[in-house]
Design an enzyme around this catalytic site. Structure first.
Site, PDB file in Angstrom:
ATOM      1  N   GLY A 296      -9.840  -2.640   2.971  1.00  9.64           N
ATOM      2  CA  GLY A 296      -8.770  -1.946   2.269  1.00  9.64           C
ATOM      3  C   GLY A 296      -7.476  -2.712   2.383  1.00  9.64           C
ATOM      4  CG  ASP A 415      -4.124   7.223   0.347  1.00  8.94           C
ATOM      5  OD1 ASP A 415      -4.237   7.327  -0.894  1.00  8.94           O
ATOM      6  OD2 ASP A 415      -4.481   6.211   0.980  1.00  8.94           O
TER       7      ASP A 415
END
Length: 593
Positions: A296, A415
């Site tokens: 990520g 998120d």
């Protein structure tokens, strides 16, 4: 030619006359010596010495003259023979005389004619005729070694037979014959050829095997090198042996903000989430990294082994220290542990290849994220209800504050998306990745950073895209999470089988924005055009799917004040599950897993 021969003949007759006269004189001398043999011995010995010497000299002279004469005769005969030239046939037919002129060649000015038959190493016979025009070539053609084998090279042999003759066209007729080919030679040749093929094949296979072995060794060495480079520590069952060994790679604290300094302010001794501080400082030395399972913006996630159990290791780079600190602080919050929140083990700071690594250890789930799970398989109504209700349970636990002496503050995720939700083996889900989460502490301002537009753009709510969100109000952040959860429910329902059909997996707004949209792309679609993911018409004929579609519309409403809170969403999902015959619900209202 007669003129040239006349002087030579006269010379020869003179030599012959001289030799005959000399012979007669010698014979007379010998006869007279024999007649005087009766004289006394002393005078005979004294008088005989000189004549004997003269006799020996005459005999030697006679022999030399005879040799000279014979040499002259041979030389004359050879000259006459050398000057004689012949005509020879040059063809491969058995009878060259009857062939037409264009097919039969004639060799002129030849010393000798020859015809031959040659057999090569494979038993093939060839015939030929020809002539020899130079004296130097005679020993090579017309010798007495017929039926002889040619000079042998490696695994080759042959035979030939040449007949030479003198006279015009004497090499016409049949060709000379060769002895029959022995069977053992043919067998030997065949055996040699077979052996050569076997040796060649074995050589090729040997070279191929050698190349494969070299490649395997190189790959093995490279893999071991990479493994040693990526694994800074090894797990040992015997901890005394582990800490006493010097061969292991030791991990040391690095950086200005060490783990000890940070833990003194934000960590407890074990009453909250995670392990006690003393144990956490040694985590990196007890974990063996196995393989990377995800990447990520912050770094990567690795599967590791810790005391024989599989764990997930989230590795941050030193530039993402703030995210690591925030996630460590959220996970370490008292009373955060919940069945639908990712289990936290501990955090550590290590040094690897002269760079600082920040670790977060959590539970490991082999099925991976909800994003991957939806790609792999379609869902039944029961599976869909379990997934959505378990996410709602985790969201309720995050958003709600628990009051008490050491209570839990309310937390906004900020998120929320399908990639940050992990799937258990029993089908339930857990919420993960709290790098952007915010805690609501009483009488304390919200720590949201300088940039309010954080997270994944595709899942951002309209008020965040339009920058109308009130950052001083924690309720605004919770409503933004509800909007993101509505998009996740749409992703799950899209993969649910309804009417015997399920759509392929797609991310929200896949049909109106690019794969990596920007803020302006999402703002135009979500805020200006007020567009939301499309809901198939066939869902209206399914009671459960119709109820889910209504719940989604309320959760992604453009007005944040209209959106349902997490607890209301959970109760609505429970009622929809109880009303559906496809979902198995117990007497206590809980869905069977």
């Amino acid at each position: 030619m007669a003129t040239n021969m006349f002087p030579k003949t006269i010379i020869f007759i003179l030599f012959l006359t001289i030799c005959q006269g000399t012979n007669a004189a010698i014979k007379d001398k010998i006869q007279s010596d024999e007649n005087n043999a009766d004289t006394d011995t002393n005078s005979e010995i004294r008088e005989k010495t000189v004549p004997d010497l003269e006799l020996m000299q005459n005999r030697n002279q006679h022999h030399r003259m005879m040799n000279t004469i014979q040499s002259i005769r041979r030389h004359s005969k050879t000259k006459r023979r050398m000057k004689k030239r012949y005509k020879c046939y040059v063809c491969e037919s058995s009878d060259c005389h009857n062939l037409p002129e264009e097919a039969s060649h004639i060799c002129t000015n030849a010393l000798q004619c020859w015809k031959s038959r040659v057999r090569d190493a494979f038993g093939v016979e060839t015939v030929s005729r020809g002539c020899t025009t130079q004296h130097d070539h005679l020993p090579f053609y017309c010798n007495n070694y017929a039926h002889s084998s040619s000079p042998k090279k490696r695994d080759t042999s042959g035979q030939y037979n040449i007949e030479c003759c003198v006279g015009d066209y004497c090499n016409n007729g049949t060709f000379p014959e060769l002895p029959p080919l022995p069977n053992d030679d043919h067998d030997a040749t065949h055996i040699n050829s077979t052996r050569n093929y076997i040796v060649l094949t074995l050589g090729m296979f040997g070279a191929l095997i050698a190349i494969v072995m070299i490649v395997c060794v190189v790959l093995y060495i490279r893999r071991r090198t990479d493994h040693k480079r990526m694994v800074p520590s090894r797990t040992k069952h015997d901890q005394d042996t582990y800490y006493a060994g010097d061969e292991l790679l030791r991990v040391t604290s690095a950086g200005d903000s060490t783990l000890r300094e940070y833990m003194q302010h934000s960590m407890t001794s074990g009453s909250g989430g995670g392990l006690p501080l003393l144990i956490q400082r040694t985590l990196s030395k007890q974990v063996t990294l196995m393989n990377c399972i995800g990447k990520g913006r912050y770094g990567g996630v690795w599967r590791g082994i810790w005391h024989g159990e599989q764990v997930a290791v989230k590795i941050f780079s030193s530039r993402d220290e703030e995210s690591w600190k925030r996630e460590t602080e959220i996970y370490s919050t008292i009373l955060l542990r919940h069945e639908n929140i990712l289990g936290y083990i501990g955090s550590d700071m290590t040094s690897h290849n002269s760079s600082t690594q920040l670790w977060v250890l959590t539970h490991y789930y082999p099925l991976g994220s909800l994003y991957d799970h939806l790609h792999r398989s379609a869902l039944s109504h029961h599976d869909m209800a379990i997934i959505c209700l378990s996410i709602a349970n985790g969201l309720v636990h995050l958003h709600n504050e628990i009051f008490g002496t050491k209570g839990k503050p309310a937390i906004a995720h900020r998120d929320l998306k399908s990639k940050n939700i992990l799937v258990r083996e029993n089908g339930t889900c857990v919420i993960a990745d709290f790098g952007l989460a915010v805690m609501h502490k009483p009488n304390a301002p919200l720590d949201i950073g300088s940039n309010p537009r954080v997270g994944t753009k595709r899942y951002m709510s309209p008020e965040i895209l339009d920058q109308r969100i009130n950052l001083n109000c924690f309720e605004s952040l919770r409503r933004a999470d509800v909007y993101s959860f509505a998009l996740i429910m749409w992703e799950v329902c899209r993969r649910t089988i309804s009417g015997g059909f399920a759509e392929e997996y797609k991310v929200p707004y896949y049909d109106v924005v690019p794969s990596d949209p920007g803020f302006e792309d999402m703002r135009k679609v979500v805020v200006i055009d007020s567009y939301r993911p499309s809901i198939p018409n066939r869902w209206s004929s399914d009671n459960l799917m119709d109820g889910m579609s209504k719940l989604m519309r309320e959760c992604w409403h453009p007005n944040a004040n209209v959106r349902l809170p997490a607890l209301r969403i959970k109760k609505t999902l429970q009622k929809l599950a109880e009303a559906s015959s496809d979902v198995k619900v117990g007497y206590d209202g809980e869905i069977y897993v």
